[in-house]
Design a protein around this motif. Structure first.
Motif, mmCIF file in Angstrom:
data_model
loop_
_atom_site.group_PDB
_atom_site.id
_atom_site.type_symbol
_atom_site.label_atom_id
_atom_site.label_comp_id
_atom_site.label_asym_id
_atom_site.label_seq_id
_atom_site.Cartn_x
_atom_site.Cartn_y
_atom_site.Cartn_z
ATOM 1 N N THR A 132 -25.557 12.525 21.712
ATOM 2 C CA THR A 132 -24.793 12.775 20.112
ATOM 3 C C THR A 132 -24.893 11.481 19.141
ATOM 4 O O THR A 132 -24.589 11.450 18.047
ATOM 5 N N ASP A 133 -25.384 10.224 20.112
ATOM 6 C CA ASP A 133 -25.223 8.894 19.160
ATOM 7 C C ASP A 133 -26.442 8.208 19.571
ATOM 8 O O ASP A 133 -27.195 8.320 20.553
ATOM 9 N N LEU A 134 -26.427 7.148 18.838
ATOM 10 C CA LEU A 134 -27.622 6.030 19.015
ATOM 11 C C LEU A 134 -27.073 4.722 19.280
ATOM 12 O O LEU A 134 -25.758 4.384 18.798
ATOM 13 N N THR A 135 -27.598 3.868 20.246
ATOM 14 C CA THR A 135 -26.945 2.509 20.461
ATOM 15 C C THR A 135 -28.111 1.401 19.805
ATOM 16 O O THR A 135 -29.168 1.771 20.440
ATOM 17 N N VAL A 136 -27.636 0.460 19.359
ATOM 18 C CA VAL A 136 -28.552 -0.756 18.791
ATOM 19 C C VAL A 136 -28.269 -1.881 19.728
ATOM 20 O O VAL A 136 -27.121 -2.187 19.639
ATOM 21 N N VAL A 137 -29.033 -2.364 20.424
ATOM 22 C CA VAL A 137 -28.736 -3.530 21.422
ATOM 23 C C VAL A 137 -29.387 -4.649 20.857
ATOM 24 O O VAL A 137 -30.449 -4.784 20.456
ATOM 25 N N ASP A 138 -28.815 -5.757 20.686
ATOM 26 C CA ASP A 138 -29.081 -7.048 20.198
ATOM 27 C C ASP A 138 -29.422 -7.770 21.405
ATOM 28 O O ASP A 138 -28.635 -8.229 22.157
ATOM 29 N N LEU A 139 -30.814 -8.143 21.647
ATOM 30 C CA LEU A 139 -31.428 -8.707 22.818
ATOM 31 C C LEU A 139 -31.182 -10.317 22.663
ATOM 32 O O LEU A 139 -31.013 -11.102 23.678
ATOM 33 N N GLY A 140 -30.756 -10.773 21.515
ATOM 34 C CA GLY A 140 -30.474 -12.237 21.320
ATOM 35 C C GLY A 140 -29.058 -12.546 21.794
ATOM 36 O O GLY A 140 -28.830 -13.615 22.574
ATOM 37 N N ASP A 141 -28.000 -11.786 21.771
ATOM 38 C CA ASP A 141 -26.667 -12.212 21.984
ATOM 39 C C ASP A 141 -26.115 -11.140 23.067
ATOM 40 O O ASP A 141 -24.896 -11.273 23.491
ATOM 41 N N GLY A 142 -26.831 -10.302 23.210
ATOM 42 C CA GLY A 142 -26.449 -8.978 24.372
ATOM 43 C C GLY A 142 -25.381 -7.853 23.586
ATOM 44 O O GLY A 142 -25.103 -7.187 24.480
ATOM 45 N N SER A 143 -25.091 -8.002 22.422
ATOM 46 C CA SER A 143 -24.302 -7.005 21.839
ATOM 47 C C SER A 143 -24.813 -5.692 21.733
ATOM 48 O O SER A 143 -26.047 -5.638 21.832
ATOM 49 N N ARG A 144 -23.807 -4.582 21.852
ATOM 50 C CA ARG A 144 -24.361 -3.309 21.743
ATOM 51 C C ARG A 144 -23.598 -2.479 20.454
ATOM 52 O O ARG A 144 -22.229 -2.951 20.436
ATOM 53 N N PRO A 203 -27.291 10.705 11.173
ATOM 54 C CA PRO A 203 -26.911 11.751 10.402
ATOM 55 C C PRO A 203 -27.367 13.093 10.689
ATOM 56 O O PRO A 203 -26.961 14.186 10.044
ATOM 57 N N VAL A 204 -28.158 13.441 11.748
ATOM 58 C CA VAL A 204 -28.179 14.631 12.477
ATOM 59 C C VAL A 204 -28.468 14.394 14.025
ATOM 60 O O VAL A 204 -28.831 13.502 14.616
ATOM 61 N N VAL A 205 -27.736 15.263 14.525
ATOM 62 C CA VAL A 205 -27.405 15.423 16.050
ATOM 63 C C VAL A 205 -28.812 15.707 16.763
ATOM 64 O O VAL A 205 -29.053 16.769 16.494
ATOM 65 N N GLN A 206 -29.563 14.713 17.142
ATOM 66 C CA GLN A 206 -30.883 14.926 17.893
ATOM 67 C C GLN A 206 -30.582 13.910 19.357
ATOM 68 O O GLN A 206 -30.527 12.880 18.671
ATOM 69 N N THR A 232 -39.226 22.061 10.743
ATOM 70 C CA THR A 232 -38.813 21.167 9.828
ATOM 71 C C THR A 232 -38.983 19.843 9.871
ATOM 72 O O THR A 232 -39.252 19.462 11.378
ATOM 73 N N ARG A 233 -39.410 19.012 8.996
ATOM 74 C CA ARG A 233 -39.199 17.508 9.269
ATOM 75 C C ARG A 233 -38.336 17.050 8.404
ATOM 76 O O ARG A 233 -37.825 17.430 7.095
ATOM 77 N N ASP A 234 -37.386 15.904 8.697
ATOM 78 C CA ASP A 234 -36.328 15.492 8.097
ATOM 79 C C ASP A 234 -36.444 13.886 8.443
ATOM 80 O O ASP A 234 -35.764 13.504 9.445
ATOM 81 N N VAL A 235 -36.839 13.063 7.678
ATOM 82 C CA VAL A 235 -36.931 11.786 7.765
ATOM 83 C C VAL A 235 -35.872 10.932 7.089
ATOM 84 O O VAL A 235 -35.605 11.207 5.831
ATOM 85 N N TRP A 236 -35.400 10.132 8.019
ATOM 86 C CA TRP A 236 -34.356 9.087 7.507
ATOM 87 C C TRP A 236 -34.802 7.559 7.683
ATOM 88 O O TRP A 236 -35.511 7.541 8.728
ATOM 89 N N LEU A 237 -33.966 6.878 7.140
ATOM 90 C CA LEU A 237 -34.495 5.340 7.027
ATOM 91 C C LEU A 237 -33.098 4.609 7.601
ATOM 92 O O LEU A 237 -32.059 4.747 7.012
ATOM 93 N N TRP A 249 -27.689 4.331 6.790
ATOM 94 C CA TRP A 249 -28.818 5.470 6.860
ATOM 95 C C TRP A 249 -29.112 5.730 5.258
ATOM 96 O O TRP A 249 -28.307 5.650 4.440
ATOM 97 N N GLN A 250 -30.404 6.035 5.203
ATOM 98 C CA GLN A 250 -30.725 6.563 3.776
ATOM 99 C C GLN A 250 -31.865 7.912 3.893
ATOM 100 O O GLN A 250 -32.624 7.553 4.857
ATOM 101 N N GLN A 251 -31.489 8.879 3.561
ATOM 102 C CA GLN A 251 -32.649 10.136 3.521
ATOM 103 C C GLN A 251 -33.834 9.774 2.815
ATOM 104 O O GLN A 251 -33.405 9.703 1.657
ATOM 105 N N ALA A 252 -34.965 10.018 3.352
ATOM 106 C CA ALA A 252 -36.079 9.845 2.557
ATOM 107 C C ALA A 252 -35.910 11.158 1.488
ATOM 108 O O ALA A 252 -35.431 12.236 1.657
#
Length: 297
Positions: free
Chosen positions: A171-183, A189-192, A222-227, A235-238
């Motif tokens: 239900t979510d995404l995780t951004v990992v920073d490989l520089g400092d190890g933070s998550r 915006p869409v559950v996938q 459907t196609r649903d592109v977000w930035l 997030w910004q929807q195209a």
């Protein structure tokens, strides 16, 4: 705008004039074809069509002329934008990992590798691969290609972008920073669980396609592109999203050097973040030119 389309055979296409033609020096005929962008150079991989046992791909770098890079069962762009990593098959159950320049020379001695490994992308922090692809034990791993050491591992790594990894979740995404190890977990915006993530060339944005083959359990694609802005994780929807399509599996996204996001779906469209609408190419993609991958310049 010119595109190299992964048609069979591959096609050079001008989005404004509609002029198109085959890629010289690359096998023609009815074959499996893919295109992978390495820096500003498209790399074509092609093989005869197959049902059960498939041959390795013939690989070519194209920069006005096609340069053969040998055969491979998988390939990924090098972090230097001037090379590719390939898995070559020596025997049915014996493969090796090699680093090859776009001029065709081998860089280093190579090492043994599983033939079931899928190469994804090299960054300054390592080579992203998928291990045991297509099995219940599938896992994504960022490795040091020189030593084989695991740098990071997760059930689903959607993309490697500079110092960051984007991990997929239910239900979510995780951004990992490989520089400092933070998550940091972010709510999409869409559950996938497995959206398509296409990093921009400079690495400050990621285009995320939450396309659906069965929108709201219907027969509508459907196609649903977000930035995703990777500086502040917003997030910004195209524009004009979502929209229905008949080409969800046969169209694709890529970025240009100028920071335009390019979409091919019957027509070629380009959008620069912040613009109010997509800019449409003058020429439509004919039925024979529908594509599964694209390299834009």
């Amino acid at each position: 705008m010119q595109l190299l389309l992964a048609t069979s055979p591959p096609t050079l296409f001008d989005a404004d004039t509609g002029a198109n033609g085959p890629v010289p020096g690359v096998p023609g005929g009815d074959r499996l074809v893919g295109v992978q962008r390495v820096g500003r150079t498209p790399v074509i991989f092609t093989s005869p069509r197959c049902q059960q046992t498939c041959q390795p791909f013939d690989v070519y770098a194209y920069a006005g002329v096609a340069t053969p890079l040998g055969q491979a069962v998988s390939l990924a762009p090098g972090a230097d934008a001037k090379s590719v990593w390939v898995i070559r098959q020596d025997a049915p159950d014996s493969c090796r990992l090699e680093h090859v320049s776009l001029a065709g020379s081998t860089l280093g001695g190579g090492s043994s590798a599983s033939c079931a490994t899928v190469l994804r992308q090299e960054t300054s922090h390592g080579l992203l691969i998928t291990v045991n692809n297509g099995t219940a034990e599938t896992v994504d791993v960022l490795i040091d290609p020189d030593t084989g050491r695991t740098v990071q591992q997760a059930p689903s790594i959607l993309a490697a972008i500079g110092d960051r990894l984007i991990l997929g979740g239910l239900t979510d995404l995780t951004v990992v920073d490989l520089g400092d190890g933070s998550r940091k977990k972010i709510q999409p915006p869409v559950v996938q669980s497995n959206p398509l993530v296409v990093p921009s060339r400079e690495g400050n944005f990621a285009a995320v396609d939450f396309g659906s083959p069965a929108w709201h359990s219907s027969d509508i694609q459907t196609r649903d592109v977000w930035l995703l802005d990777l500086t502040d994780l917003t997030w910004q929807q195209a524009p004009s999203m979502p929209f229905s399509t008949d080409n969800l599996k046969r169209s694709s996204l890529d970025w240009t050097d100028d920071g335009d996001l390019v979409l091919d779906d019957g027509v070629v469209a380009a959008w620069h973040p912040g613009e109010p609408a997509w800019r449409l190419g003058k020429a439509r993609l004919a039925g024979a030119l529908q594509t599964a991958a694209v390299s834009a310049s």
